[in-house]
Design a protein around this motif. Sequence first.
Motif, PDB file in Angstrom:
ATOM      1  N   UNK A 185      29.302  68.220  42.076  1.00  0.00           N
ATOM      2  CA  UNK A 185      30.165  67.608  41.064  1.00  0.00           C
ATOM      3  C   UNK A 185      29.477  67.485  39.707  1.00  0.00           C
ATOM      4  N   UNK A 186      28.147  67.394  39.703  1.00  0.00           N
ATOM      5  CA  UNK A 186      27.399  67.097  38.493  1.00  0.00           C
ATOM      6  C   UNK A 186      27.089  65.613  38.398  1.00  0.00           C
ATOM      7  N   UNK A 187      25.939  65.273  37.849  1.00  0.00           N
ATOM      8  CA  UNK A 187      25.495  63.880  37.778  1.00  0.00           C
ATOM      9  C   UNK A 187      26.470  63.022  36.977  1.00  0.00           C
ATOM     10  N   UNK A 188      27.002  63.572  35.866  1.00  0.00           N
ATOM     11  CA  UNK A 188      27.911  62.781  35.030  1.00  0.00           C
ATOM     12  C   UNK A 188      29.156  62.360  35.810  1.00  0.00           C
ATOM     13  N   UNK A 189      29.716  63.285  36.564  1.00  0.00           N
ATOM     14  CA  UNK A 189      30.920  62.962  37.342  1.00  0.00           C
ATOM     15  C   UNK A 189      30.623  61.947  38.436  1.00  0.00           C
ATOM     16  N   UNK A 190      29.488  62.109  39.110  1.00  0.00           N
ATOM     17  CA  UNK A 190      29.121  61.149  40.154  1.00  0.00           C
ATOM     18  C   UNK A 190      28.969  59.751  39.555  1.00  0.00           C
ATOM     19  N   UNK A 191      28.342  59.669  38.393  1.00  0.00           N
ATOM     20  CA  UNK A 191      28.097  58.375  37.748  1.00  0.00           C
ATOM     21  C   UNK A 191      29.386  57.691  37.329  1.00  0.00           C
ATOM     22  N   UNK A 192      30.459  58.461  37.096  1.00  0.00           N
ATOM     23  CA  UNK A 192      31.706  57.887  36.609  1.00  0.00           C
ATOM     24  C   UNK A 192      32.725  57.594  37.707  1.00  0.00           C
ATOM     25  N   UNK A 193      32.459  58.004  38.932  1.00  0.00           N
ATOM     26  CA  UNK A 193      33.406  57.751  40.021  1.00  0.00           C
ATOM     27  C   UNK A 193      33.658  56.257  40.194  1.00  0.00           C
ATOM     28  N   UNK A 194      34.910  55.906  40.483  1.00  0.00           N
ATOM     29  CA  UNK A 194      35.277  54.498  40.623  1.00  0.00           C
ATOM     30  C   UNK A 194      35.131  53.979  42.040  1.00  0.00           C
ATOM     31  N   UNK A 195      35.270  54.879  43.019  1.00  0.00           N
ATOM     32  CA  UNK A 195      35.295  54.422  44.411  1.00  0.00           C
ATOM     33  C   UNK A 195      34.665  55.464  45.325  1.00  0.00           C
ATOM     34  N   UNK A 255      20.506  54.062  52.232  1.00  0.00           N
ATOM     35  CA  UNK A 255      19.978  55.281  51.619  1.00  0.00           C
ATOM     36  C   UNK A 255      20.844  55.717  50.442  1.00  0.00           C
ATOM     37  N   UNK A 256      22.157  55.666  50.613  1.00  0.00           N
ATOM     38  CA  UNK A 256      23.072  56.094  49.551  1.00  0.00           C
ATOM     39  C   UNK A 256      22.930  55.197  48.329  1.00  0.00           C
ATOM     40  N   UNK A 257      22.860  53.881  48.538  1.00  0.00           N
ATOM     41  CA  UNK A 257      22.678  52.965  47.413  1.00  0.00           C
ATOM     42  C   UNK A 257      21.390  53.284  46.646  1.00  0.00           C
ATOM     43  N   UNK A 258      20.303  53.505  47.375  1.00  0.00           N
ATOM     44  CA  UNK A 258      19.029  53.818  46.729  1.00  0.00           C
ATOM     45  C   UNK A 258      19.090  55.149  45.977  1.00  0.00           C
ATOM     46  N   UNK A 259      19.704  56.159  46.596  1.00  0.00           N
ATOM     47  CA  UNK A 259      19.756  57.479  45.975  1.00  0.00           C
ATOM     48  C   UNK A 259      20.643  57.488  44.732  1.00  0.00           C
ATOM     49  N   UNK A 260      21.722  56.712  44.733  1.00  0.00           N
ATOM     50  CA  UNK A 260      22.600  56.666  43.570  1.00  0.00           C
ATOM     51  C   UNK A 260      21.878  56.084  42.354  1.00  0.00           C
ATOM     52  N   UNK A 261      20.969  55.158  42.587  1.00  0.00           N
ATOM     53  CA  UNK A 261      20.233  54.560  41.476  1.00  0.00           C
ATOM     54  C   UNK A 261      19.358  55.581  40.760  1.00  0.00           C
ATOM     55  N   UNK A 307      24.140  56.659  36.242  1.00  0.00           N
ATOM     56  CA  UNK A 307      24.763  55.748  37.213  1.00  0.00           C
ATOM     57  C   UNK A 307      24.305  54.326  36.958  1.00  0.00           C
ATOM     58  N   UNK A 308      25.258  53.397  36.947  1.00  0.00           N
ATOM     59  CA  UNK A 308      24.947  51.983  36.746  1.00  0.00           C
ATOM     60  C   UNK A 308      25.530  51.169  37.886  1.00  0.00           C
ATOM     61  N   UNK A 309      24.695  50.383  38.515  1.00  0.00           N
ATOM     62  CA  UNK A 309      25.139  49.498  39.596  1.00  0.00           C
ATOM     63  C   UNK A 309      26.232  48.570  39.067  1.00  0.00           C
ATOM     64  N   UNK A 310      27.306  48.428  39.829  1.00  0.00           N
ATOM     65  CA  UNK A 310      28.414  47.561  39.434  1.00  0.00           C
ATOM     66  C   UNK A 310      29.602  48.308  38.877  1.00  0.00           C
ATOM     67  N   UNK A 311      29.422  49.607  38.548  1.00  0.00           N
ATOM     68  CA  UNK A 311      30.558  50.378  38.016  1.00  0.00           C
ATOM     69  C   UNK A 311      31.543  50.738  39.117  1.00  0.00           C
ATOM     70  N   UNK A 312      31.035  51.062  40.298  1.00  0.00           N
ATOM     71  CA  UNK A 312      31.885  51.582  41.375  1.00  0.00           C
ATOM     72  C   UNK A 312      32.044  50.578  42.504  1.00  0.00           C
ATOM     73  N   UNK A 313      33.118  50.788  43.280  1.00  0.00           N
ATOM     74  CA  UNK A 313      33.351  50.043  44.514  1.00  0.00           C
ATOM     75  C   UNK A 313      33.055  50.958  45.699  1.00  0.00           C
ATOM     76  N   UNK A 314      32.419  50.406  46.716  1.00  0.00           N
ATOM     77  CA  UNK A 314      32.107  51.157  47.933  1.00  0.00           C
ATOM     78  C   UNK A 314      32.988  50.633  49.064  1.00  0.00           C
ATOM     79  N   UNK A 315      33.848  51.488  49.568  1.00  0.00           N
ATOM     80  CA  UNK A 315      34.681  51.135  50.719  1.00  0.00           C
ATOM     81  C   UNK A 315      33.961  51.657  51.948  1.00  0.00           C
TER      82      UNK A 315
END
Length: 346
Positions: free
Chosen positions: A116-126, A138-144, A149-157
């Motif tokens: 998807x590209x880093x920019x798109x991943x960083x902008x995903x809402x959910x 692992x996913x939380x750590x890797x996203x940082x 990417x900024x913690x708090x932008x997205x929701x994790x279901x």
Amino acid sequence: MRSKLVTTNGMIILDDIETADGYHHTDVIGGAGTYAIISSSIIYPGGSEWIVDRGEDFPKEVTSRIEKWNSGAVFRDDPSRMTTRGSNVYGANDLRQFQYLTPKKQITVNDWVGCFGADNVAQLSCFHLVCSPSRVLEIFDDLLRVPGYHRGHATFVWEPLPDSMIPLNFEVVTKILNLDEDIVFSPNAEEAARLFGQDEPLDIEGCVALLQKFGTIMKPGNIGVLRCGKIGSIVLSSGPNREIHHSPAYHSLTQGQVIDPTGGGNAFLGGFCMAFALTRDLQISNICGSVTAGCAIEQIGPCEFDSTTGLINGSAAFPERLAHYLKSYNIALNAEEVCRQLSEIS
């Protein structure tokens, strides 16, 4: 170009299904992430993106069907391996036995970035996560580590793997539900009860009591969604004064239209994810999940969806199904107004 709102770490799986009455089906499109993405696309076509790993045996007709969904599928081909395949054998009371028939190929944060590209991943809402507690961490750590990417932008279901919902994992589940990330935690009723060492509740009162237990172990900002099969779904809101919202199952009054329960809970979460990304309204999200879950269980395998016509299973589109649902259960919402809210990115 519409913004991408939702993705999943769930894999596409081609299933063999053996029903309790002896019928056998092959090359059935499956996987928790697949069901979730179809549902998210029903709510908002073009608003999702996901990875479809195709092995050398991937049927052309499956590719053609996926292309009709307008689901943002990124096809990733590897002729050196077989497509991930699974076996589903059903017994009495819809009891399912599942096993992988070929090696699985998990989706990682690096895969998202690569496709998807880093920019798109960083902008995903959910992010729809279907995995164990260890993989969530692992996913939380890797996203940082993803640029932008900024913690708090997205929701994790988070849809936990069934076998991870055991008392032994109670501490790590509690830890995850109190991290800085915004989480919607959604086990089904049997899994949730097992985490607490209880038997599955069989009525709505028992399901509500079980869901309220999660309110005592997660931070006030997080949300609980309990998927209760024929009883429907129950949401526990965030905040210090948590509220309960119950949505009946779409086919609660029409059980004869239920053909195959496979993927119903996954489909619920896909509809919930997209509706929540668009509206942040828990009641609307719960209802949308119920409607899309109903679409998933009317046939063997996932629903037939054509994003060009909007038709689902060759008949009513989402707006008509939503209106039918609201009328059937006397829910005081206007279907046209709900659809208007779902058509706009907030």
